[in-house]
Design a protein around this motif. Structure first.
Motif, PDB file in Angstrom:
ATOM      1  N   LEU A  95      -2.833  -6.160 -10.340  1.00  0.00           N
ATOM      2  CA  LEU A  95      -2.522  -7.702  -9.373  1.00  0.00           C
ATOM      3  C   LEU A  95      -2.805  -8.666 -10.719  1.00  0.00           C
ATOM      4  CD1 LEU A  95      -4.206  -7.770  -5.369  1.00  0.00           C
ATOM      5  CD2 LEU A  95      -2.755  -6.751  -6.570  1.00  0.00           C
ATOM      6  N   ALA A  96      -3.371  -8.539 -11.598  1.00  0.00           N
ATOM      7  CA  ALA A  96      -3.164  -9.569 -12.606  1.00  0.00           C
ATOM      8  C   ALA A  96      -2.182 -10.124 -12.982  1.00  0.00           C
ATOM      9  CB  ALA A  96      -3.686  -8.893 -13.223  1.00  0.00           C
ATOM     10  N   ASP A  97      -0.545  -9.395 -12.650  1.00  0.00           N
ATOM     11  CA  ASP A  97       0.387 -10.293 -13.594  1.00  0.00           C
ATOM     12  C   ASP A  97       1.255 -10.697 -12.058  1.00  0.00           C
ATOM     13  OD1 ASP A  97       0.800  -7.935 -12.851  1.00  0.00           O
ATOM     14  OD2 ASP A  97       2.404  -7.400 -14.966  1.00  0.00           O
ATOM     15  N   ILE A  98       1.040 -10.483 -10.755  1.00  0.00           N
ATOM     16  CA  ILE A  98       1.473 -10.954  -9.438  1.00  0.00           C
ATOM     17  C   ILE A  98       1.559 -12.021  -9.069  1.00  0.00           C
ATOM     18  CG2 ILE A  98       2.888  -8.434 -10.015  1.00  0.00           C
ATOM     19  CD1 ILE A  98       1.131  -8.185  -7.193  1.00  0.00           C
ATOM     20  N   ASP A  99       2.211 -12.829  -8.038  1.00  0.00           N
ATOM     21  CA  ASP A  99       1.816 -13.700  -7.845  1.00  0.00           C
ATOM     22  C   ASP A  99       1.623 -13.294  -5.515  1.00  0.00           C
ATOM     23  OD1 ASP A  99       1.755 -16.007  -9.833  1.00  0.00           O
ATOM     24  OD2 ASP A  99       3.697 -15.445  -9.634  1.00  0.00           O
ATOM     25  N   ILE A 100       2.813 -12.474  -5.725  1.00  0.00           N
ATOM     26  CA  ILE A 100       3.540 -12.393  -4.389  1.00  0.00           C
ATOM     27  C   ILE A 100       3.461 -10.539  -4.369  1.00  0.00           C
ATOM     28  CG2 ILE A 100       4.889 -12.121  -2.764  1.00  0.00           C
ATOM     29  CD1 ILE A 100       5.848 -15.103  -3.471  1.00  0.00           C
ATOM     30  N   PHE A 101       2.510 -10.324  -2.934  1.00  0.00           N
ATOM     31  CA  PHE A 101       2.444  -8.262  -2.973  1.00  0.00           C
ATOM     32  C   PHE A 101       3.249  -8.262  -1.844  1.00  0.00           C
ATOM     33  CE2 PHE A 101       0.179  -4.826  -4.191  1.00  0.00           C
ATOM     34  CZ  PHE A 101       0.792  -3.779  -3.836  1.00  0.00           C
ATOM     35  N   ALA A 102       4.531  -7.690  -2.141  1.00  0.00           N
ATOM     36  CA  ALA A 102       5.525  -7.447  -0.576  1.00  0.00           C
ATOM     37  C   ALA A 102       5.111  -6.214  -0.055  1.00  0.00           C
ATOM     38  CB  ALA A 102       6.835  -8.003  -1.400  1.00  0.00           C
ATOM     39  N   PHE A 103       5.613  -5.655   0.667  1.00  0.00           N
ATOM     40  CA  PHE A 103       5.724  -4.388   1.031  1.00  0.00           C
ATOM     41  C   PHE A 103       6.748  -5.126   3.140  1.00  0.00           C
ATOM     42  CE2 PHE A 103       4.464  -1.853   5.425  1.00  0.00           C
ATOM     43  CZ  PHE A 103       3.737  -0.615   4.120  1.00  0.00           C
ATOM     44  N   ASP A 104       7.053  -3.360   2.590  1.00  0.00           N
ATOM     45  CA  ASP A 104       8.489  -2.834   3.096  1.00  0.00           C
ATOM     46  C   ASP A 104       8.433  -1.951   3.357  1.00  0.00           C
ATOM     47  OD1 ASP A 104      10.562  -3.601   4.928  1.00  0.00           O
ATOM     48  OD2 ASP A 104      11.960  -3.078   2.851  1.00  0.00           O
ATOM     49  N   ILE A 105       7.993  -0.593   4.423  1.00  0.00           N
ATOM     50  CA  ILE A 105       8.151   0.473   4.791  1.00  0.00           C
ATOM     51  C   ILE A 105       8.753   0.545   5.918  1.00  0.00           C
ATOM     52  CG2 ILE A 105       6.918   1.815   5.041  1.00  0.00           C
ATOM     53  CD1 ILE A 105       6.221   1.918   1.956  1.00  0.00           C
ATOM     54  N   GLN A 106       8.733   1.291   6.842  1.00  0.00           N
ATOM     55  CA  GLN A 106       9.551   1.719   7.856  1.00  0.00           C
ATOM     56  C   GLN A 106       8.447   2.575   9.008  1.00  0.00           C
ATOM     57  OE1 GLN A 106      11.538   1.750  11.166  1.00  0.00           O
ATOM     58  NE2 GLN A 106      10.211   1.888  11.594  1.00  0.00           N
ATOM     59  N   ASN A 107       7.626   2.384   9.929  1.00  0.00           N
ATOM     60  CA  ASN A 107       6.017   3.306   9.617  1.00  0.00           C
ATOM     61  C   ASN A 107       6.531   4.590  11.419  1.00  0.00           C
ATOM     62  OD1 ASN A 107       3.524   3.968   9.917  1.00  0.00           O
ATOM     63  ND2 ASN A 107       2.894   2.268  11.286  1.00  0.00           N
ATOM     64  N   VAL A 108       6.273   4.296  12.269  1.00  0.00           N
ATOM     65  CA  VAL A 108       6.022   5.673  13.335  1.00  0.00           C
ATOM     66  C   VAL A 108       5.067   5.528  14.284  1.00  0.00           C
ATOM     67  CG1 VAL A 108       6.958   7.391  11.727  1.00  0.00           C
ATOM     68  CG2 VAL A 108       4.511   7.671  12.494  1.00  0.00           C
ATOM     69  N   GLY A 109       4.990   4.252  14.723  1.00  0.00           N
ATOM     70  CA  GLY A 109       4.111   4.311  15.388  1.00  0.00           C
ATOM     71  C   GLY A 109       2.674   4.806  16.050  1.00  0.00           C
ATOM     72  N   SER A 110       1.954   5.150  14.834  1.00  0.00           N
ATOM     73  CA  SER A 110       0.590   5.992  15.157  1.00  0.00           C
ATOM     74  C   SER A 110       0.032   5.470  14.165  1.00  0.00           C
ATOM     75  CB  SER A 110       1.404   7.753  14.928  1.00  0.00           C
ATOM     76  OG  SER A 110      -0.084   8.143  14.981  1.00  0.00           O
ATOM     77  N   ARG A 111      -1.510   5.628  15.265  1.00  0.00           N
ATOM     78  CA  ARG A 111      -2.422   4.808  14.054  1.00  0.00           C
ATOM     79  C   ARG A 111      -3.086   6.387  13.161  1.00  0.00           C
ATOM     80  NH1 ARG A 111      -7.626   6.365  17.619  1.00  0.00           N
ATOM     81  NH2 ARG A 111      -7.178   8.318  17.342  1.00  0.00           N
ATOM     82  N   PHE A 112      -2.614   7.857  13.535  1.00  0.00           N
ATOM     83  CA  PHE A 112      -2.751   8.815  11.916  1.00  0.00           C
ATOM     84  C   PHE A 112      -2.099   8.340  10.464  1.00  0.00           C
ATOM     85  CE2 PHE A 112      -0.590  11.286  14.946  1.00  0.00           C
ATOM     86  CZ  PHE A 112      -1.809  11.736  16.040  1.00  0.00           C
ATOM     87  N   TYR A 113      -1.072   7.291  10.507  1.00  0.00           N
ATOM     88  CA  TYR A 113      -0.052   7.389   9.539  1.00  0.00           C
ATOM     89  C   TYR A 113      -0.531   6.657   8.380  1.00  0.00           C
ATOM     90  CZ  TYR A 113       5.282   8.714   8.319  1.00  0.00           C
ATOM     91  OH  TYR A 113       6.016   9.581   7.941  1.00  0.00           O
ATOM     92  N   THR A 114      -0.580   7.044   7.321  1.00  0.00           N
ATOM     93  CA  THR A 114      -0.721   6.745   6.064  1.00  0.00           C
ATOM     94  C   THR A 114      -0.459   5.249   5.726  1.00  0.00           C
ATOM     95  OG1 THR A 114      -0.211   7.803   4.604  1.00  0.00           O
ATOM     96  CG2 THR A 114      -2.035   9.258   5.438  1.00  0.00           C
ATOM     97  N   TYR A 115       0.824   4.908   6.031  1.00  0.00           N
ATOM     98  CA  TYR A 115       1.130   3.280   5.424  1.00  0.00           C
ATOM     99  C   TYR A 115       0.424   2.416   6.235  1.00  0.00           C
ATOM    100  CZ  TYR A 115       5.292   6.672   4.126  1.00  0.00           C
ATOM    101  OH  TYR A 115       5.520   7.907   3.344  1.00  0.00           O
ATOM    102  N   LEU A 116       0.249   2.692   6.984  1.00  0.00           N
ATOM    103  CA  LEU A 116      -0.229   1.471   7.930  1.00  0.00           C
ATOM    104  C   LEU A 116      -1.554   1.201   6.929  1.00  0.00           C
ATOM    105  CD1 LEU A 116      -0.123   0.053  10.671  1.00  0.00           C
ATOM    106  CD2 LEU A 116      -1.766   2.155  12.238  1.00  0.00           C
ATOM    107  N   TYR A 117      -2.317   1.966   6.373  1.00  0.00           N
ATOM    108  CA  TYR A 117      -4.256   1.627   6.030  1.00  0.00           C
ATOM    109  C   TYR A 117      -3.561   1.675   4.325  1.00  0.00           C
ATOM    110  CZ  TYR A 117      -4.339   2.958  10.405  1.00  0.00           C
ATOM    111  OH  TYR A 117      -4.925   3.928  11.277  1.00  0.00           O
ATOM    112  N   SER A 118      -2.258   2.013   4.016  1.00  0.00           N
ATOM    113  CA  SER A 118      -2.081   1.167   2.658  1.00  0.00           C
ATOM    114  C   SER A 118      -1.684  -0.222   3.106  1.00  0.00           C
ATOM    115  CB  SER A 118      -0.910   1.996   2.218  1.00  0.00           C
ATOM    116  OG  SER A 118      -0.926   2.974   1.839  1.00  0.00           O
TER     117      SER A 118
END
Length: 385
Positions: A95-118
């Motif tokens: 993260l040293a060379d960034i100011d903003i961390f953006a996130f854009d992923i389609q999730n599936v609405g389930s607790r056990f989908y890993t994108y949520l925790y990324s």
């Protein structure tokens, strides 16, 4: 008119990104409603300096469970940091060379989908290292109204369940970010770029948007409903249909009689679903191969007939209990490591399913109680009516 996604509002929110060095975690689902890539849009209009890859890779070209290390994106030449390899949380150096961390992923609405925790790990790193986190919101394909399942027991927390939320949590990805940030004390500098025209009760097809596979085994919106029901079979010696044309809709094993299982499951009269005997032969889909790759499996296909009536979590537990009771060959898979937690406990977020501590009716009552408790908490984070 189609729903406007968070990424469709990029121009409106351009002052937020102007003059900033941007890192982005996305994948093949990161597109706007005109099919333009989030990577390309930010790279073209702002100073995108680094990409971060979740499970399945930044372009969605890897199967479940395959780890990867850093590389460069062929299209942009940008460095890609893997968050599904040795490290799942960005480091201070990342993260040293960034100011903003953006996130854009389609999730599936389930607790056990890993994108949520990324996303959660990104938010934790942003809080620790003083970076701003921006989440582009997207629809919950299951609808963002219904809640179902138990609240995760934190003794079973993992990368498929990090916080005490139900299996079907009834929030958009942006609303989840707000909940995680406040309710579970992350405390990062968070901004959620909302959608326009979205309603909580919408299923994905009602948004007017096109479905893009968020991972190789979620080919359709119906797959999201099936995933919420049958992904728990990952922790058993029953195939959840990976390596077939309808993963999570097919469930079976070489020792299962499909007709017998069809009758037993339909006898439960589960709302919104019907079961039909089916036979399938999984193909290898992973370096370690899948369950029963190349072997004929008997089992059932689960047909989703009425999404509003269907209760995916109850459906999945009923299927598991039925197969367990019918077949002595049924087993829960052992832990990956000696003394470790079993996969089924990670999947279900508790130990009592494996221990057969409760009947189906008792499990259903317990799930209803915990879902009602979570519904009260989550309502404070709603962005949409």
């Amino acid at each position: 008119m189609p729903v406007k996604l968070g990424i469709d509002q990029l121009e409106k929110y351009s002052p937020l990104f102007a003059g900033k060095r941007i890192g982005l975690l996305t994948n093949n689902t990161g597109i706007n409603s005109r099919f333009e890539s989030t990577i390309d849009l930010i790279h073209k209009n702002f100073n995108l300096v680094k990409l971060f890859a979740p499970e399945h890779g930044v372009r969605g070209n890897l199967q479940a469970g395959i780890t990867l290390e850093g590389y460069h994106d062929q299209r942009t030449g940008l460095p890609v940091v893997s968050l599904y390899g040795t490290n799942r949380r960005p480091s201070q150096e990342n993260l040293a060379d960034i100011d903003i961390f953006a996130f854009d992923i389609q999730n599936v609405g389930s607790r056990f989908y890993t994108y949520l925790y990324s996303m959660a790990y990104i938010m934790q790193a942003c809080a620790e290292y003083g970076k701003k986190c921006v989440v582009f919101d997207r629809p919950n394909p299951l609808g963002a109204a219904d809640v179902e399942g138990n609240i995760l027991d934190l003794s079973c927390k993992s990368f498929i369940g990090l916080y005490p939320i139900p299996q079907r949590y009834g929030l958009t990805i942006g609303e989840c970010a707000k909940l995680f940030n406040t309710e579970y004390g992350i405390g990062c500098d968070l901004e959620v770029i909302p959608m326009e025209g979205y309603r909580r009760d919408m299923y994905f097809e009602e948004t007017g948007l096109s479905w893009v596979l968020p991972s190789p085994n979620i080919p359709t919106v119906d797959s999201c409903f099936a995933f919420n029901a049958t992904c728990i079979f990952e922790g058993t010696n029953v195939s959840e249909g990976r390596g077939t044309t309808k993963p999570f809709n097919f469930v079976g094993a070489p020792w299962i009689d499909g007709a017998r299982l069809e009758d037993a499951l339909n006898a439960h009269n589960l709302p919104g679903v019907k079961f039909r005997a089916h036979y399938f032969t999984p193909l290898p889909y992973h370096p370690k191969d899948g369950k029963y790759a190349g072997e004929l499996c008997g089992g059932v296909e689960m047909h989703v007939l009425d999404r509003k009536a269907m209760r995916p979590v109850k459906t999945g537990v009923t299927m598991l209990y039925t197969i367990r009771d019918l077949y002595h060959q049924f087993k829960y898979l052992p832990p990956y490591r000696e003394g470790g937690i079993r996969m089924i406990d990670y999947n279900t977020g508790n130990t009592y399913i494996r221990e057969a501590k409760y009947t189906i009716d008792e499990v259903t009552a317990l799930y209803a109680k915990e879902s009602a408790e979570f519904s009260k908490i989550k309502s404070s984070y709603h962005l949409y009516a």
